[in-house]
Motif scaffolding. Structure first.
Motif, short mmCIF file in Angstrom:
data_model
loop_
_atom_site.label_atom_id
_atom_site.label_comp_id
_atom_site.label_asym_id
_atom_site.label_seq_id
_atom_site.Cartn_x
_atom_site.Cartn_y
_atom_site.Cartn_z
N PHE A 31 0.89 -0.88 0.06
CA PHE A 31 -0.41 0.08 0.16
C PHE A 31 0.81 1.24 0.13
CE2 PHE A 31 -2.31 -2.89 1.79
CZ PHE A 31 -3.64 -3.79 0.96
N SER A 32 0.01 2.08 -0.80
CA SER A 32 1.47 3.18 -0.49
C SER A 32 0.07 4.37 -0.85
CB SER A 32 2.16 3.46 -1.85
OG SER A 32 2.02 3.11 -2.91
N ILE A 33 1.10 6.06 -0.62
CA ILE A 33 0.30 7.25 -0.68
C ILE A 33 1.13 8.40 -0.92
CG2 ILE A 33 0.17 7.44 2.07
CD1 ILE A 33 -2.95 9.08 1.20
N GLN A 34 1.10 8.87 -1.85
CA GLN A 34 2.05 10.73 -1.70
C GLN A 34 1.46 11.29 -0.95
OE1 GLN A 34 4.20 9.33 -4.32
NE2 GLN A 34 2.96 7.37 -4.28
N THR A 35 2.60 12.08 -0.82
CA THR A 35 2.27 13.49 -0.04
C THR A 35 2.27 14.64 -0.73
OG1 THR A 35 5.13 13.84 0.77
CG2 THR A 35 3.59 12.14 2.25
N THR A 36 2.82 15.44 0.18
CA THR A 36 2.63 17.07 -1.07
C THR A 36 3.88 17.31 -1.13
OG1 THR A 36 1.68 18.05 0.76
CG2 THR A 36 -0.04 17.44 -0.72
N PHE A 82 8.46 11.50 -1.73
CA PHE A 82 6.81 12.08 -1.49
C PHE A 82 6.34 10.50 -1.23
CE2 PHE A 82 9.24 15.26 -3.65
CZ PHE A 82 8.84 16.61 -2.97
N THR A 83 6.62 9.75 -0.94
CA THR A 83 5.37 8.70 -0.98
C THR A 83 5.71 7.97 0.46
OG1 THR A 83 6.15 8.13 -3.62
CG2 THR A 83 5.54 5.88 -2.10
N ILE A 103 3.79 12.67 -10.19
CA ILE A 103 3.76 13.08 -9.13
C ILE A 103 5.25 12.96 -8.07
CG2 ILE A 103 2.86 12.48 -6.29
CD1 ILE A 103 0.72 11.19 -7.63
N PRO A 104 5.64 13.67 -8.01
CA PRO A 104 4.95 15.02 -7.62
C PRO A 104 3.90 16.11 -8.85
CG PRO A 104 7.19 15.97 -6.96
CD PRO A 104 7.55 13.79 -7.03
#
Length: 818
Positions: free
Chosen positions: A419-424, A464-465, A567-568
């Protein structure tokens, strides 16, 4: 906000004000460069001082300190108060003869046990990089009611050394914070942790007792006056985490604690780079009759030790919440240590057992960087909560989790483990534990897995991940799940790491586990790129995204353009993502198809060279760069310096006119030169007294961005000092290089051992090496040599290298110590 509790305590305080005219209660001195990159021969330094004073001192004008002084930011006028240079002052001729110690009011506490008037002051100084001085503030006196050192003199000192670190940057001192007075019960074993942190994140921090041995300690000065090791016998200090363990034997009395926090470049370093003092008080009490068995606690809104990003000019409204645990137990005081301009409301009691104080603050640009706040809640039996401290990172935005970047979502396989999610913005692992990410089964509202991001190896951070890898998939077919997190799961990379806000919304990130017996016609298969090879590489920065392929039944029987996301996505031509030429990096794409046909895709990367206004020409690539994958891997040293547009085009193979492109901008920049004086870049060598010593940075230095180091592109200056006894010789703030006949009377030349007329050194034709002639250095002594290198065409490119040389009487082969 503050309350006087008992008449008896009031009388005691009034008597104390008459008997104890002494006024000093402790303080902190720290500093940091406004820019840690070496630029020329000077640097701007932000000096920070914080002191605590006795509020009712006779020299202070009535009505003494109140919250009105905090609002008005009144100066605390202490006659003759000045911080001065104490040792090695000739190394910093522009350091002022004295700096004001008249702080700006930040906190007032009228509690009869505390009676504190606290403030801080920031001073900007322009100092030469030769600065290596001890600064401090001495005076008299501490309060009378001390377990040891009552009415004695105080001394609080700091070491400021601006010589470039081994990594070439200017050092920042450690930072710390404390309440002016911390309460603990008499005859109870106490464990108290003094917070310490450092902007140079890799430094090793060690906490030690301040001492008065000026010939032994790093500051070469009395560090603590009358309160050196003034804690009770048996007190222990664990230096690596600044943890005190002690028992306070006598009640109704104060105990002074004086410590130095010092930063070392790495675990093998023997000399610290700076020394920060922290001095404060403990107070021992006997619980009064009817006191609650449990002291109050501060429970929110932020966790202890949180780091919060805060922009300039935006009002902060922060609520400090304390909890009490017994009938009749009330909170009567919040003792605080605050940044300038932060105001404190009256105490409120919104519900049973809960007590609040609201902080209001509009930070200004001069408060850029970390600003500490600490609080302690005190009840009506004088029981104090554990200190609660947070850091506001002014001028920095906290990262946020990007909702639509979470992957996987929708219906997924029961075997899914990644599972993964990006950040600003770029993130790192949080520095504190207790920052959890939760996976909850919404079918029965049960948390089936949580990971503490402060240490869990299943959670990794790359640029960013944030990626979570389950060892075993715990999912139940047909069940639905959602993901939430505590604040701080994503922490920024600057200073203490500004934290993201908690995610409590159960709809923020959801997914369902496919059920084999279900007849649903919609499936989502996650094809997240394998992370194993990247997670184990420290030299492979990667911009991560996720790839999801959708095969959805459509009544219209048509396909839609593929959606491609890199992304970014915030990179622009004017603000590209930077990579050093010595780094590998990878860009991975997020590709989504919506189509009712079986299909495959064709991917093609194009790299264009950019000017400041346009990206036009495609460049010819090294054959090792494969442009036909959905991810683009760029090995080190394959792209020349410059700015590039990396464009990915995705085409549906069944309908070639359905294609989409997305691009990202990157800039390839130079890596820091590694200046090595001897082979292998070793830090210490042994050389014979009758043996020539060759120092050859032109041959042994390394340019990570190039295959070879071109010695002729650089200018070289060499310096030497007698290590452990003297600093590098200097004159009027500038170091004296080898070959300059200027004399520093306080720091003699390394070559005073040579009394004949022979020159002790020889340079090669371009000065890229220096030979120290045999018998020029004294035997059984250690010397430190330094080379300063500056690029011939681009003077902003600089490098500094060091080596320690121990000279022996024998004639050995050179011994290299790695």
């Amino acid at each position: 906000m503050k309350r006087i509790l008992y008449l008896s305590l009031f009388i005691l305080c009034a008597l104390h004000g008459v008997l104890d005219g002494s006024h000093y209660r402790g303080g902190i001195i720290s500093w940091r460069p406004l820019n840690n990159t070496v630029q020329g021969t000077t640097a701007q330094i932000l000096l920070h001082q914080r002191y605590f004073w006795y509020r009712l001192w006779g020299s202070f004008p009535p009505p003494y300190c109140t919250e009105a002084n905090v609002v008005a930011q009144t100066h605390i006028n202490v006659s003759g108060a000045a911080l001065t240079c104490l040792r090695n002052c000739t190394s910093s001729p522009t350091f002022p003869s004295s700096i004001s110690v008249n702080m700006i009011t930040s906190d007032c506490d009228t509690n009869t046990i505390i009676e504190s008037w606290g403030g801080e002051l920031y001073t900007t100084l322009t100092l030469p990089l030769t600065t290596s001085i001890t600064i401090g503030y001495n005076g008299s006196a501490w309060l009378t009611q001390l377990y040891l050192g009552g009415s004695g003199s105080w001394a609080i000192v700091n070491r400021m050394n601006l010589a470039p670190r081994p990594d070439g940057y200017i050092n920042s001192s450690p930072v710390t914070s404390t309440l002016p007075v911390v309460f603990y019960q008499r005859n109870v074993s106490v464990v108290h942790v003094v917070p310490m942190a450092d902007n140079d994140a890799t430094d090793i921090l060690i906490c030690r007792w301040s001492n008065s041995n000026s010939s032994y300690n790093y500051n070469q000065n009395d560090e603590c006056g009358g309160v050196c090791k003034a804690m009770p016998a048996g007190t222990t200090l664990i230096g690596s985490n600044c943890t005190l363990q002690f028992i306070l034997p006598n009640a109704s009395i104060y105990y002074a604690c004086a410590l130095q926090i010092e930063d070392y470049y790495n675990a093998s370093s023997t000399t610290p780079m700076s020394s920060v003092p922290i001095q404060f008080l403990f107070y021992a009490y006997n619980p009064s009759a009817g006191a609650c068995a449990q002291r109050p606690s501060i429970i929110g809104d932020r966790p202890n030790r949180a780091c919060i990003g805060l922009p300039y000019g935006v009002q902060l409204n922060e609520t400090v919440i304390a909890q009490t645990y017994c009938p009749g137990q009330t909170i009567v005081d919040f003792v605080t240590t605050s940044p300038i301009g932060m105001t404190h409301s009256a105490i409120r009691n919104p519900s049973s057992g809960l007590w609040t104080m609201t902080l209001t603050w509009i930070p200004v640009s001069t408060q850029f960087g970390p600003q500490g706040f600490c609080a302690g809640a005190i009840d009506n039996s004088s029981l104090q909560s554990a200190p609660w401290c947070i850091t506001y990172l002014v001028g920095f935005a906290s990262p946020s989790l990007i909702r639509n970047s979470a992957s996987p979502v929708g219906v997924i396989s029961q075997s899914q483990t990644i599972f993964s999610i990006q950040t600003t913005s770029a993130v790192k692992r949080p520095s504190r534990n207790g920052t959890n990410i939760y996976f909850t089964d919404s079918t029965n509202n049960t948390v089936i897995q949580k990971f503490d991001c402060g240490w869990a190896p299943e959670v990794t951070y790359i640029n960013f991940t944030i990626t979570i890898i389950f060892p075993v998939a715990p999912w139940i077919p047909g069940h639905s799940y959602f993901v939430t997190s505590d604040s701080g799961v994503a922490s920024g990379i600057a200073f203490c790491g500004a934290e993201n806000v908690a995610i409590n919304d159960p709809t923020f990130w959801t997914f369902n586990i496919s059920n084999p017996v279900s007849t649903t016609t919609t499936t989502t298969s996650s094809l997240t790129t394998t992370l194993s090879t990247v997670a184990t590489s420290t030299s492979l920065p990667t911009i991560y995204t996720t790839m999801n392929l959708y095969n959805t039944t459509s009544t219209k029987g048509n396909c839609y353009y593929p959606r491609v996301t890199l992304i970014p996505g915030s990179s622009t031509l004017s603000s590209p993502i930077q990579f050093q030429r010595s780094q590998d990096f990878t860009i991975v794409s997020l590709i989504e198809f919506i189509c009712n046909q079986k299909l495959s895709m064709i991917t093609k990367w194009i790299i264009k060279n950019c000017t400041t206004i346009i990206c036009s020409n495609s460049i010819q690539l090294n054959p090792i760069i494969n442009t036909k994958f959905s991810e683009l891997y760029i090995p080190s040293k394959t792209l020349p310096y410059g700015t590039y547009q990396l464009e990915l085009t995705v085409t549906m193979s069944s309908s070639l006119h359905y294609s989409t492109s997305s691009f990202v901008y990157v800039q390839i920049v130079s890596s820091n030169i590694i200046a090595n004086l001897v082979q292998f870049g070793t830090s210490m060598i042994t050389n014979g007294y009758k043996q020539d010593l060759l120092l050859d940075p032109g041959n042994y230095s390394v340019d990570p961005s190039e295959s070879i180091f071109n010695a002729s592109n650089w200018k070289y200056k060499y310096y030497c000092r007698i290590y452990g006894l003297y600093m590098f010789p200097s004159f009027q703030g500038s170091l004296i290089p080898i070959g300059d006949t200027t004399i520093d009377p306080l720091n003699p030349s390394c070559f005073i051992n040579r009394t004949d007329n022979q020159t002790p050194w020889k340079f090669n034709s371009i000065n890229s090496s220096i030979t120290i002639v045999s018998a020029s250095l004294q035997s059984n002594r250690t010397y430190q040599f330094m080379v300063y290198m500056e690029h011939q065409q681009n003077t902003s490119l600089q490098a500094i290298g060091y080596v320690l040389v121990t000279v022996e009487d024998t004639y050995p082969h050179m011994i290299l110590i790695g």
